[in-house]
Write an enzyme that holds these catalytic residues in place. Structure first.
Site, PDB file in Angstrom:
ATOM      1  N   SER A 107      34.843 108.134  26.770  1.00 26.74           N
ATOM      2  CA  SER A 107      34.836 107.232  27.923  1.00 26.74           C
ATOM      3  C   SER A 107      33.612 106.318  27.895  1.00 26.74           C
ATOM      4  CB  SER A 107      34.800 108.076  29.204  1.00 26.74           C
ATOM      5  OG  SER A 107      34.481 107.289  30.321  1.00 26.74           O
ATOM      6  N   TYR A 130      35.871 100.193  29.790  1.00 27.08           N
ATOM      7  CA  TYR A 130      35.947  99.585  31.122  1.00 27.08           C
ATOM      8  C   TYR A 130      35.327  98.212  30.993  1.00 27.08           C
ATOM      9  CZ  TYR A 130      37.171 103.860  33.672  1.00 27.08           C
ATOM     10  OH  TYR A 130      37.812 104.960  34.161  1.00 27.08           O
ATOM     11  N   THR A 156      41.282 100.591  29.736  1.00 25.80           N
ATOM     12  CA  THR A 156      41.804 101.105  31.009  1.00 25.80           C
ATOM     13  C   THR A 156      42.053  99.946  31.961  1.00 25.80           C
ATOM     14  OG1 THR A 156      40.665 103.203  30.741  1.00 25.80           O
ATOM     15  CG2 THR A 156      41.321 102.622  32.975  1.00 25.80           C
ATOM     16  N   LYS A 252      45.905 101.518  28.823  1.00 24.46           N
ATOM     17  CA  LYS A 252      46.051 102.734  29.633  1.00 24.46           C
ATOM     18  C   LYS A 252      46.100 102.382  31.119  1.00 24.46           C
ATOM     19  CE  LYS A 252      43.452 107.010  30.546  1.00 24.46           C
ATOM     20  NZ  LYS A 252      42.911 106.706  31.874  1.00 24.46           N
ATOM     21  N   HIS A 276      46.077 107.499  36.263  1.00 25.77           N
ATOM     22  CA  HIS A 276      44.679 107.923  36.210  1.00 25.77           C
ATOM     23  C   HIS A 276      44.516 109.339  36.799  1.00 25.77           C
ATOM     24  CE1 HIS A 276      40.837 105.733  35.245  1.00 25.77           C
ATOM     25  NE2 HIS A 276      40.352 106.856  35.702  1.00 25.77           N
TER      26      HIS A 276
HETATM   27  C1  GLV Z   1      36.791 107.531  36.062  1.00 25.60           C
HETATM   28  O1  GLV Z   1      37.460 107.294  35.102  1.00 25.60           O
HETATM   29  C2  GLV Z   1      37.196 108.362  37.141  1.00 25.60           C
HETATM   30  O2  GLV Z   1      38.411 108.565  37.322  1.00 25.60           O
HETATM   31  O3  GLV Z   1      36.312 108.861  37.843  1.00 25.60           O
END
Ligand code: GLV
Length: 388
Positions: A107, A130, A156, A252, A276
């Site tokens: 991430s 991100y 994402t 995603k 998510h």
């Molecule tokens: C970040 O990806 C979250 O969902 O906190």
């Protein structure tokens, strides 16, 4: 050593060993938690078709995700703050994924940096991006992922702003934890976690701290996201990032047929049908319900993966039987990591592999590549009775 037979066992150990704020961070959905709950409940509505008197010898789960060989169609999902669930968490999870032969996705909001994970692994991993307001930082981040030889960029699309998870606000989630009286009281009961954490230097957002200037507070995820994430992200920017990256791209956070068509149009190598993990738009449909309509719309144009709600090998089998070429697990591996570090992630993968293998055999199949809808019993109207 307790006997671990399922992902729930790892979850219990994770809860016991890890400070409450990080366990809660992993375990929460947004607002009422409806989508978070339905992600798992909806998997249970689909049943498997038992077949008998079929040769079950020589079984294999090996397949490919975006053309890369995998020992089973399961990747480790990008999870923020993984290095707070357990010291050096991203490195440990990446090493377990490498040992097992499945992709690891780092991430942007990791504790261990891209360079750190690359240095402690031998095979390429995937990097999740991100997009930030600071475009120069994003360009540098992409270059860092290229330099580390990451073999896919996972962009994402469903988190330009952060969904509210009540517990994170109540717990004052931050990395490293801010020492309030209630945090100190909780940390005092998590001494094994604390000793390991004192033994590592990796306790901040490794891809950010030291790489961006003029930010007020990187420690608080909520505040930092609101300040830095790019709310203007659109398809044009996705295309620009794809061009800048120049390698395989996975988009995603797709949960709608129209968005899936756009993703196919911009030439994604794969999409991840995802909400998510129920952490963003509460009230959205579960990923498994949206899989079929999305497959019907774009399944012949782009590889379709799924995350959100997978807690067992049977869940993976169901998604693959429906037509997904791959799946991602987030919480399921984080429980293992929080419970037992690298070996816990191995254990989570082994549990899922075994459940998938045995279930596939009892459905009368020997090769995951031959598994199709024929093994599923799907309730009528499972995906189709919603009106837009
Ligand atoms: C970040 O990806 C979250 O969902 O906190």
């Amino acid at each position: 050593m307790p006997v671990i037979t399922c992902i729930e066992d790892l979850k219990r150990l994770h809860k016991k060993r890890t400070p409450r704020m990080f366990y809660d961070y992993a375990e929460s959905g947004s607002w009422t938690g409806q989508t978070f709950r339905e992600n798992t409940e909806d998997f249970q509505q689909i049943r498997l078709r038992q077949r008998v008197a079929v040769d079950m010898s020589d079984r294999t789960l090996a397949s490919e995700m975006i053309g890369q060989p995998v020992t089973m169609p399961v990747a480790l999902a990008p999870v923020g703050l993984t290095g707070m669930q357990c010291a050096d968490g991203e490195i440990k999870a990446a090493r377990a994924a490498e040992r097992f032969g499945v992709p690891f996705t780092l991430s942007t909001m990791s504790i261990c940096s891209i360079e750190d994970v690359a240095e402690h692994t031998t095979k390429p991993f995937w990097f999740q991006l991100y997009t930030m307001r600071d475009e120069d930082y994003v360009r540098r981040l992409i270059q860092r992922a290229k330099d580390a030889k990451c073999s896919a960029l996972v962009i994402t699309l469903d988190l330009q702003i952060l969904g509210q998870r009540h517990k994170d606000l109540k717990n004052g989630l931050s990395a490293p934890p801010k020492l309030t009286p209630s945090t100190i009281a909780n940390l005092a009961t998590k001494w094994a976690w604390g000793i390991e954490m004192l033994g590592t230097k990796r306790r901040q957002f490794g891809n950010i701290v030291g790489h961006v200037t003029n930010v007020s507070d990187t420690a608080e995820l909520g505040a930092w996201t609101a300040e830095q994430f790019d709310p203007r992200l659109d398809w044009k920017k996705v295309e620009q990032i794809k061009e800048l990256w120049g390698g395989p791209v996975i988009l995603k956070g797709i949960l709608d047929v129209e968005d899936a068509k756009m993703a196919a149009k911009v030439g994604a190598d794969a999409i991840v049908v995802s909400n998510h993990g129920g952490r963003q738009l509460d009230g959205a449909l579960s990923s498994i319900r949206m899989l079929d309509p999305i497959l019907q719309a774009v399944g012949d144009q782009v590889e379709v993966h799924l995350d959100s709600g997978i807690r067992s090998g049977q869940d993976v089998l169901k998604a693959v039987a429906m037509g997904a070429k791959g799946t991602f697990i987030g919480r399921a591996f984080v429980y293992g990591l929080g419970a037992m570090g690298e070996e816990g992630v191995m254990k989570a993968l082994e549990v899922i592999q075994k459940e998938m293998d045995v279930s596939m055999a009892l459905c009368g199949k020997r090769d995951i590549k031959d598994v199709d809808r024929d093994i599923l019993l799907i309730p009528e109207g499972f995906s189709g009775s919603w009106q837009a």
